[in-house]
Design a protein around this motif. Structure first.
Motif, PDB file in Angstrom:
ATOM      1  N   LEU B 162       0.609  -1.226  -0.160  1.00 21.96           N
ATOM      2  CA  LEU B 162      -0.015   0.062  -0.036  1.00 21.96           C
ATOM      3  C   LEU B 162       0.719   1.242  -0.143  1.00 21.96           C
ATOM      4  O   LEU B 162       0.373   2.377  -0.085  1.00 21.96           O
ATOM      5  N   TRP B 183      -3.589   5.398  -0.063  1.00 22.18           N
ATOM      6  CA  TRP B 183      -4.231   4.236   0.987  1.00 22.18           C
ATOM      7  C   TRP B 183      -4.340   4.725   2.290  1.00 22.18           C
ATOM      8  O   TRP B 183      -5.311   4.786   3.072  1.00 22.18           O
ATOM      9  N   ILE B 193      -9.173  -3.631   4.134  1.00 17.51           N
ATOM     10  CA  ILE B 193      -7.836  -4.341   4.390  1.00 17.51           C
ATOM     11  C   ILE B 193      -7.893  -4.921   5.548  1.00 17.51           C
ATOM     12  O   ILE B 193      -7.117  -5.979   5.796  1.00 17.51           O
TER      13      ILE B 193
END
Lengths: 288, 333
Positions: B162, B183, B193
């Motif tokens: 990420l 992110w 996530i």
């Protein structure tokens, strides 16, 4: 058996999906390994790659030679893991043996005392206050001693002990053997598979734990365990390795080198330990 | 004749003897005479280290739960601090973002039950269909691997995917002509996530219980059903799944209390104390931890929240166990 068309199609889909899934479990780790062996400058330019753009051992040499923090944390983790594992296995075994004896009066009560703690806990704050009252200073003991009786392990051990025939115990008692002798000379060697399982569960959870260090030793750098050090490094490298001096800190790649230190022992060991783990999981499902 | 009589007499004697023992055993409720305590003193001695540990590290904190009804004064200790009734609960509920935090906890717990719980069952069923032994073994071994690494290490892997610059996901997005996503600046992705990383770590390990249940299904059932013309799908629905139902039920009981017990270890490792992401990731556990690190003035409130969480988890275990027993499956007890 003849293979129908539908079956063939299913097999192709199934094998493909499982192969992809297997890659999902392995590839992330390859990226991490690659990053740890990358040259810092090349890494900051190229980002994560499956193979390093420019190979370098700088991150590892930096971690191992700079002010000893890494080595100290590894040592702390080893001490906590070894001592914690021995203690928790021993205490849980001592608790499990009497519970496996149906004739012992109060057997049920001691089981309930143990199982209740699995279902209901005092929560973080009372636990923290209790432990920090007993150990006011940051010390490795706070990572070893609390929870040295683990109900789940005791249940596994008890279930296994109950499968050992009573006649062995009776024969030994007739010869004048005490309960301690029976436990250590007869039950202990016979229970090696389950004891190994429990010890391995304990070792993995001690090695991987970072919450207890976060609660109890976060104020003292010399008491950091490896996992906790990695957690600190991932969020802020400069908190541990202040920049400055002649040497340039490989701030990105060293994180991943530390991650390799933190995960390698378990990854290397685990294929050999797998069968013990499975014994444990299956045994856990056995009920009275 | 004489012999017969002797035999009869002997029979009678036997009968009276057996009646006598029957009467005797009735008097003791059919049980063996009660064992003396002191005879087993060594066994009780063995219990002591474990009992001390349980009392000190589990029951003393339970006693410390009274803090939920008190205002903590460090100088007076838990025992001496003044009682305040349910004030702490009221404060906690009224505090900013409390509802959001409860919502996050339930949402993440619910996602775990909906997605993570069945994922292991599905994977086990898929593995079970594999006939190639080495392939099966490899898939199993590799899928257990993530269970052995810590959440901190998983965090580094999440980082790897990420990171804004050089992260693998953004590289892929850019390669397909998209714009990189920040992110770590957008909380909306983080429930997903957290759920996905949870599945990644635990899915393989979770299959063990089901795989061992699958091996216990009688293979004759499959053969018989094949003769009756059942296809793979029907076999799965009517033999395989009912066959592993007890294992499913047990795993369900064990995981259902996870709805209220947040995974502090996971969430704190992945998110830390990021205030940007807390909008979707602040759960009761992380809030209690922050209260602990903050001033002791908030400790009463945090203990109150922990108490409610413990009670809710306890009730859920009991309820789901009762539910499972009701539907004809063996429960935990």
């Amino acid at each position: 058996m003849k293979i129908t068309k539908g079956r063939l199609a299913f097999n192709i889909v199934n094998y493909t999906l499982l192969s992809l899934l297997t890659l999902c479990f392995v590839i992330p780790y390859i990226y991490i390994l690659s990053a740890s062996f990358s040259d810092e400058i090349a890494f900051t330019k190229a980002g994560f790659t499956l193979l390093p753009r420019e190979w370098s051992l700088k991150a590892y040499t930096f971690l191992l030679t700079t002010d000893g923090q890494m080595l100290r944390s590894i040592l702390n983790s080893v001490i906590v893991t070894v001592a914690g594992t021995v203690l928790v296995t021993f205490v849980s075994m001592l608790y499990a043996y009497p519970l496996s004896k149906k004739y012992l009066r109060g057997n049920k009560l001691f089981s309930i005392i143990m199982i209740f703690t699995m279902l209901f806990s005092g929560g973080l704050i009372p636990y923290f206050l209790t432990v920090s009252n007993i150990f006011p200073e940051a010390s490795l003991l706070t990572l070893i001693i609390p929870g040295c009786m683990a109900p789940y392990y005791a249940i596994l051990l008890r279930n296994f002990f109950m499968g050992i025939p009573d006649s062995l115990e009776e024969a030994c008692k007739i010869d004048g053997g005490t309960d301690f002798l029976i436990l250590f000379r007869i039950y202990f060697p016979l229970s090696m598979p389950v004891i190994a399982t429990v010890a391995l569960f304990a070792a993995v959870s001690k090695w991987n734990d970072y919450v207890a260090p976060l609660l109890f030793v976060s104020t003292d750098k010399t008491k950091f365990t490896l996992q906790f050090l990695i957690q600190q490094l991932l969020s802020d490298v400069s908190g541990i390795y202040a920049s400055g001096g002649s040497e340039i800190v490989p701030a990105q790649t060293l994180k991943y080198a530390a991650v390799v230190f933190g995960s390698l022992p378990m990854i290397m060991l685990y294929p050999f330990l797998q069968k013990y783990y499975i014994t444990g999981m299956v045994l856990g499902g056995v009920k009275e | 004749m004489k012999n017969e009589k002797v035999e009869e007499a002997a029979m009678e004697e036997k009968n009276t003897a057996s009646v006598a023992t029957a009467v005797k055993s009735k008097r003791n409720n059919g049980k063996l005479p009660k064992r003396k305590f002191w005879k087993d003193w060594r066994l009780y001695l063995m219990l002591i280290p474990g009992l001390i540990s349980l009392i000190v590290f589990s029951y003393v904190p339970l006693y410390g739960l009274q803090l939920a009804f008190k205002t903590y004064k460090p100088t007076l200790g838990i025992w001496g601090s003044p009682w305040v009734g349910f004030e702490n609960f009221q404060y906690a509920v009224a505090s900013r973002g409390f509802l959001k935090m409860v919502g996050n906890t339930l949402a993440l717990g619910g996602l775990k039950i909906i997605f993570a719980f069945p994922s292991s069952i599905i994977l086990a069923l898929m593995m079970n269909e594999v006939t190639n032994k080495p392939f099966k073994k490899t898939v199993q071994t590799v899928s257990y691997l993530p269970y052995f690494i810590s959440w901190v290490i998983v965090n580094s892997i999440v980082n790897m995917f990420l990171l804004k610059d050089g992260g693998v996901l953004n590289k892929i997005i850019v390669a397909f002509g998209g714009d990189p996503i920040f992110w770590y600046a957008e909380s909306k992705y983080w429930r997903a996530i957290i759920t996905i990383s949870g599945i990644w770590k635990n899915v393989g390990w979770g299959t063990i219980v089901f795989l061992s249940a699958l091996t216990n299904i009688n293979p004759d059932l499959y053969e018989a059903s094949q003769i009756d013309g059942a296809g793979r799908w029907k076999q799965c629905m009517y033999i395989t799944i009912p066959g592993i139902m007890p294992a499913i039920a047990m795993t369900f009981i064990l995981s259902v209390s996870g709805i209220v017990k947040d995974d502090f270890e996971q969430i704190y490792a992945l998110v830390g104390e990021s205030s940007i992401l807390s909008d979707k990731t602040e759960v009761l556990g992380t809030w209690v931890y922050k209260s602990l690190k903050g001033s002791f003035l908030g400790w009463g409130d945090a203990t109150a929240v922990g108490l409610v969480q413990s009670i809710a988890g306890f009730v859920l275990v009991i309820l789901s166990n009762w539910l499972v027993q009701k539907t004809d499956n063996q429960g935990l007890w």
